[in-house]
Design a protein around this motif. Structure first.
Motif, PDB file in Angstrom:
ATOM      1  N   SER A  41       0.735  -1.233   0.126  1.00  0.00           N
ATOM      2  CA  SER A  41      -0.048   0.298   0.252  1.00  0.00           C
ATOM      3  C   SER A  41       0.781   1.143  -0.170  1.00  0.00           C
ATOM      4  O   SER A  41       2.375   1.248   0.489  1.00  0.00           O
ATOM      5  N   GLY A  42       0.088   2.394  -0.497  1.00  0.00           N
ATOM      6  CA  GLY A  42       1.003   3.415  -0.803  1.00  0.00           C
ATOM      7  C   GLY A  42       0.228   4.676   0.856  1.00  0.00           C
ATOM      8  O   GLY A  42       0.508   5.520   0.183  1.00  0.00           O
ATOM      9  N   ASP A  43      -0.404   3.841   1.091  1.00  0.00           N
ATOM     10  CA  ASP A  43      -1.613   4.860   2.406  1.00  0.00           C
ATOM     11  C   ASP A  43      -1.421   4.882   3.547  1.00  0.00           C
ATOM     12  O   ASP A  43      -0.284   4.194   3.578  1.00  0.00           O
ATOM     13  N   ASP A  44      -2.177   5.428   4.932  1.00  0.00           N
ATOM     14  CA  ASP A  44      -2.155   5.491   6.065  1.00  0.00           C
ATOM     15  C   ASP A  44      -2.587   3.387   6.473  1.00  0.00           C
ATOM     16  O   ASP A  44      -2.885   3.156   7.822  1.00  0.00           O
ATOM     17  N   SER A  45      -2.749   2.209   5.500  1.00  0.00           N
ATOM     18  CA  SER A  45      -3.488   1.301   5.828  1.00  0.00           C
ATOM     19  C   SER A  45      -2.516   0.621   7.103  1.00  0.00           C
ATOM     20  O   SER A  45      -3.022   0.574   8.032  1.00  0.00           O
ATOM     21  N   THR A  46      -1.406   0.191   6.904  1.00  0.00           N
ATOM     22  CA  THR A  46      -0.487  -0.361   7.833  1.00  0.00           C
ATOM     23  C   THR A  46       0.007   0.446   9.014  1.00  0.00           C
ATOM     24  O   THR A  46      -0.016  -0.719  10.268  1.00  0.00           O
ATOM     25  N   ALA A  47      -0.433   1.915   8.956  1.00  0.00           N
ATOM     26  CA  ALA A  47      -0.243   3.015  10.477  1.00  0.00           C
ATOM     27  C   ALA A  47      -1.821   2.422  11.007  1.00  0.00           C
ATOM     28  O   ALA A  47      -1.609   2.147  12.309  1.00  0.00           O
ATOM     29  N   ILE A  48      -2.997   2.498  10.220  1.00  0.00           N
ATOM     30  CA  ILE A  48      -3.900   1.789  11.251  1.00  0.00           C
ATOM     31  C   ILE A  48      -3.906   0.343  11.508  1.00  0.00           C
ATOM     32  O   ILE A  48      -4.975   0.480  12.774  1.00  0.00           O
ATOM     33  N   ALA A  49      -3.555  -0.770  10.341  1.00  0.00           N
ATOM     34  CA  ALA A  49      -3.348  -1.924  11.724  1.00  0.00           C
ATOM     35  C   ALA A  49      -2.985  -2.271  12.840  1.00  0.00           C
ATOM     36  O   ALA A  49      -3.534  -2.801  13.348  1.00  0.00           O
TER      37      ALA A  49
END
Length: 333
Positions: A41-49
């Motif tokens: 991903s290139g967005d904040d998905s991993t930070a949210i996870a």
């Protein structure tokens, strides 16, 4: 005690992932582990996870949902793998109901659920078309099936391992191909007790493009399943509606030169509109008369693309192959 691994494939899903994980945290039967597989991903998905305490598996490059799900299975240990799409928010009892079915009914290798009749995020009429169309065919097919949709599905790990990995060469129709293999070894249940709200597509042109991509391999996959002894087929659209649309398209070129052809087009369109009465009743009950007319227009556009894709996919099967050239599998970017 049965252990459950919840696997969420994720690609640029920041818009919906928080809602998805909030619903996971509210489950009455909490998963033993929650793994988000980030498909570059290139967005904040991993930070949210990470904010929700999920374990994140990062793929170095975008490889598609099949590769993400395969990585999720390989990186978890639960007796049951619950696949959940990042744009679905489960009802609080969804995991408990799915696990309960598999615990009470050892004859089933997989159970999957259906969408609620309201979108997760209301983005307008095209999304309502998609949601209500999906709700209709889910409801129609509920019970033992030979299909699987991994948007919200629980599968025994042993059943997944026996069937093999999802085909990473397919970025569309991967669930159809996998269901053909799974159903030969394990029984599958579509249950109305496993539910979630889905954030579906809301722009018409991308939806039509997706329908085109998914239509191309349908005939080859169906023929492959028939040759390999696959079970009966379940259809998201009524065969009668598909045939009526095809007949209207076939008669259309002749309508300018002969009035009977124009009559045949009109009759075919009426047959198309009436091909699925429960669908019309559902749409009218939920959204009213004006929206029902709009729904039918979008439905017709989707069917025109579907028919064109089926014809094109069939024609490709008849195309002579050049010596030494191995045909590529159907994929999409």
């Amino acid at each position: 005690m049965t252990t459950v691994s919840l696997v969420i494939p994720c690609y640029n899903a920041a818009r919906t992932l928080r809602l998805c994980l909030e619903a996971v945290a509210a489950q009455t039967r909490r998963p033993d582990e929650v793994v988000v597989v980030d498909d570059a991903s290139g967005d904040d998905s991993t930070a949210i996870a990470a904010e929700f305490g999920c374990r994140v598996i990062r793929l170095p490059e975008n490889r598609g949902v099949s590769a993400a799900r395969n990585a999720g299975v390989a990186g978890t240990t639960g007796d049951i793998v619950f696949f959940l799409d990042s744009d679905v928010a489960l009802r609080p009892d969804a995991v408990a109901n799915a696990v309960g079915i598999l615990e009470r009914h050892p004859e089933y290798g997989c159970v999957y659920g259906m969408y609620e009749p309201e979108p997760l995020i209301d983005d307008g009429p095209v999304e309502w078309y998609r949601i209500l169309h999906a709700v209709n065919w889910y409801t129609r097919l509920a019970g033992e099936v030979h299909s699987v949709v991994f948007a919200l599905a629980a599968i025994r790990r042993e059943a997944f391992l026996e069937t093999g990995d999802l085909d990473e060469g397919l970025r569309d129709c991967e669930d159809i191909e996998y269901a053909g293999r799974l159903a030969r070894r394990h029984r599958i249940l579509l249950s109305d007790t496993v539910r979630g709200r889905h954030d579906d597509g809301h722009r018409l042109l991308p939806i039509l493009a997706e329908q085109w991509r998914r239509s191309l391999p349908l005939v080859p996959l169906a023929l492959a399943g028939t040759r390999e002894g696959g079970g009966r087929r379940e259809y998201t659209n009524r065969p009668g509606g598909i045939l009526a649309c095809a007949l209207a398209l076939a008669c259309l070129p002749f309508a300018l030169v002969h009035p009977l052809a124009l009559l045949a087009v009109a009759a075919s369109l009426v047959a198309f509109a009436l091909a699925d009465p429960p669908l019309l009743r559902l749409v009218h009950r939920r959204r009213g008369t004006a929206f029902t007319g709009y729904f039918l227009l979008v439905h017709l556009a989707v069917h025109v693309v579907l028919v064109a894709g089926l014809v094109t996919g069939s024609a490709r099967l008849l195309r002579p192959r050049r010596p030494g050239i191995v045909p590529r599998q159907a994929t999409s970017e």
